[in-house]
Design a protein around this motif. Structure first.
Motif, PDB file in Angstrom:
ATOM      1  N   UNK A  18       0.829  -1.201   0.000  1.00  0.00           N
ATOM      2  CA  UNK A  18       0.000   0.000   0.000  1.00  0.00           C
ATOM      3  C   UNK A  18       0.867   1.257   0.000  1.00  0.00           C
ATOM      4  N   UNK A  19       1.839   1.305   0.897  1.00  0.00           N
ATOM      5  CA  UNK A  19       2.704   2.482   1.006  1.00  0.00           C
ATOM      6  C   UNK A  19       3.570   2.649  -0.237  1.00  0.00           C
ATOM      7  N   UNK A  20       4.083   1.535  -0.758  1.00  0.00           N
ATOM      8  CA  UNK A  20       4.942   1.602  -1.936  1.00  0.00           C
ATOM      9  C   UNK A  20       4.158   2.025  -3.166  1.00  0.00           C
ATOM     10  N   UNK A  21       2.899   1.619  -3.248  1.00  0.00           N
ATOM     11  CA  UNK A  21       2.042   1.989  -4.371  1.00  0.00           C
ATOM     12  C   UNK A  21       1.979   3.507  -4.516  1.00  0.00           C
ATOM     13  N   UNK A  22       1.714   4.196  -3.422  1.00  0.00           N
ATOM     14  CA  UNK A  22       1.609   5.657  -3.463  1.00  0.00           C
ATOM     15  C   UNK A  22       2.977   6.308  -3.627  1.00  0.00           C
ATOM     16  N   UNK A  23       4.018   5.676  -3.095  1.00  0.00           N
ATOM     17  CA  UNK A  23       5.366   6.221  -3.272  1.00  0.00           C
ATOM     18  C   UNK A  23       5.770   6.181  -4.746  1.00  0.00           C
ATOM     19  N   UNK A  24       5.459   5.064  -5.405  1.00  0.00           N
ATOM     20  CA  UNK A  24       5.775   4.944  -6.833  1.00  0.00           C
ATOM     21  C   UNK A  24       4.970   5.956  -7.649  1.00  0.00           C
ATOM     22  N   UNK A  25       3.690   6.052  -7.352  1.00  0.00           N
ATOM     23  CA  UNK A  25       2.827   7.013  -8.053  1.00  0.00           C
ATOM     24  C   UNK A  25       3.354   8.433  -7.874  1.00  0.00           C
ATOM     25  N   UNK A  26       3.654   8.795  -6.628  1.00  0.00           N
ATOM     26  CA  UNK A  26       4.090  10.157  -6.319  1.00  0.00           C
ATOM     27  C   UNK A  26       5.430  10.485  -6.971  1.00  0.00           C
ATOM     28  N   UNK A  27       6.335   9.516  -7.025  1.00  0.00           N
ATOM     29  CA  UNK A  27       7.642   9.752  -7.639  1.00  0.00           C
ATOM     30  C   UNK A  27       7.512   9.991  -9.135  1.00  0.00           C
ATOM     31  N   UNK A  28       6.688   9.181  -9.791  1.00  0.00           N
ATOM     32  CA  UNK A  28       6.532   9.305 -11.237  1.00  0.00           C
ATOM     33  C   UNK A  28       5.704  10.522 -11.643  1.00  0.00           C
ATOM     34  N   UNK A  29       4.990  11.101 -10.698  1.00  0.00           N
ATOM     35  CA  UNK A  29       4.215  12.318 -10.979  1.00  0.00           C
ATOM     36  C   UNK A  29       4.782  13.508 -10.203  1.00  0.00           C
ATOM     37  N   UNK A  30       6.086  13.473  -9.936  1.00  0.00           N
ATOM     38  CA  UNK A  30       6.758  14.496  -9.128  1.00  0.00           C
ATOM     39  C   UNK A  30       7.358  15.596 -10.008  1.00  0.00           C
ATOM     40  N   UNK A  31       7.775  16.710  -9.402  1.00  0.00           N
ATOM     41  CA  UNK A  31       8.470  17.750 -10.179  1.00  0.00           C
ATOM     42  C   UNK A  31       9.731  17.235 -10.870  1.00  0.00           C
ATOM     43  N   UNK A  32      10.425  16.288 -10.246  1.00  0.00           N
ATOM     44  CA  UNK A  32      11.635  15.742 -10.881  1.00  0.00           C
ATOM     45  C   UNK A  32      11.303  15.014 -12.186  1.00  0.00           C
TER      46      UNK A  32
END
Length: 296
Positions: A18-32
């Motif tokens: 669950x936590x990794x799912x949102x971490x992956x989503x957030x990283x790929x949709x991040x300013x970087x």
């Protein structure tokens, strides 16, 4: 109640997924990541992240590498990069299931960034969750997970995957394609299997009524009809006679807009779908086993 009105069932999933799912989503949709347009620094940041995650999950490089680079006239001088991770199945068969989700998006224009959280950071994050599940629940068939590039330019990554002979298309028994799986109230699916096939009946038995079989749909702007068979990377496989299951969501007001960001995605809503996708994968595997009597 009909399946379209019955409330969606909630599923509990392991906290680490669950936590990794949102971490992956957030990283790929991040300013970087900056919208992940092919050939940009944000694109490089994204495919390097995906390759690292594939390795961390326990997927093996495909033919010695996690990345496949390609050129195409539509990309001009930019170089596309598919990311591939392999999981060996229990069977000695060389048959292969390919799971795809495109990671590219529209990038930025001026002050605007087209984050592509739902389209399609969500599909890539879901693919990683499925890979994590299968690492802990060994699949029968070998699985190749592919984060495809340049889908927005016309399914170029999946086309090049097949055209370059990176895979032997004759050994691919099924494609599962994930695209925009986080925001829609009810997920759409489209399968190459005929409607009378027991496969569709089994999908309806999944205890979450948020799966609706859809071939066509009006776009959000209501100006054109979307043909889901041709809408994403599964079409590249369909054209070569490979069976497929497309899992996605319809267009929403933020489709290809600056509003397609992480803040618009409910973590609970998104994580509830992980188990659904896991169950769909299991159904695909079972259906192949039943169809192919030569496999025991």
């Amino acid at each position: 109640m009909t399946s379209s009105t019955r409330p969606c069932k909630s599923f509990e999933i392991p906290k680490y997924i669950d936590q990794q799912l949102m971490a992956d989503l957030s990283t790929l949709a991040s300013p970087q990541a900056n919208g992940r347009k092919t050939g940009t620094p944000g694109h490089e940041y994204s495919y390097q992240y995906i390759a690292k995650r594939f390795k961390a999950i326990g997927l093996q490089p495909w033919r010695g590498d996690y990345t496949q680079r390609f050129s195409h006239p539509k990309l001009k001088k930019r170089i596309g990069v598919n990311v591939l991770g392999f999981l060996q199945g229990k069977l000695s068969s060389d048959k292969l299931i390919i799971v795809t989700a495109h990671y590219d998006h529209l990038g930025g224009r001026g002050r605007n960034v087209y984050w592509g959280a739902d389209d399609n950071a969500s599909g890539v994050a879901m693919m990683m969750a499925l890979a994590t599940h299968l690492i802990h629940h060994s699949p029968q068939f070998s699985v190749l997970f592919v984060a495809t590039d340049a889908e927005e330019k016309g399914l170029l990554g999946s086309e090049q995957l097949i055209a370059s002979n990176t895979i032997d298309i004759n050994k691919v028994v099924f494609n599962i394609n994930l695209d925009m799986v986080a925001r829609a109230k009810r997920l759409y699916y489209l399968s190459s299997r005929p409607k009378k096939d027991v496969f569709h009946h089994q999908i309806k038995q999944i205890e979450q009524a948020c799966l609706i079989s859809r071939r066509t749909h009006r776009s959000f702007s209501n100006t054109k009809v979307i043909d889901y068979k041709k809408a994403s990377d599964h079409f590249s496989f369909a054209r070569h006679g490979v069976e497929y299951l497309f899992i996605g969501g319809g267009q929403h007001a933020d489709y290809h807009g600056v509003g397609d960001n992480v803040a618009r995605i409910s973590p609970t809503h998104f994580s509830n779908r992980v188990t659904v996708v896991n169950q769909l994968y299991a159904l695909v595997e079972q259906s192949i086993m039943k169809r192919d009597n030569s496999i025991h």
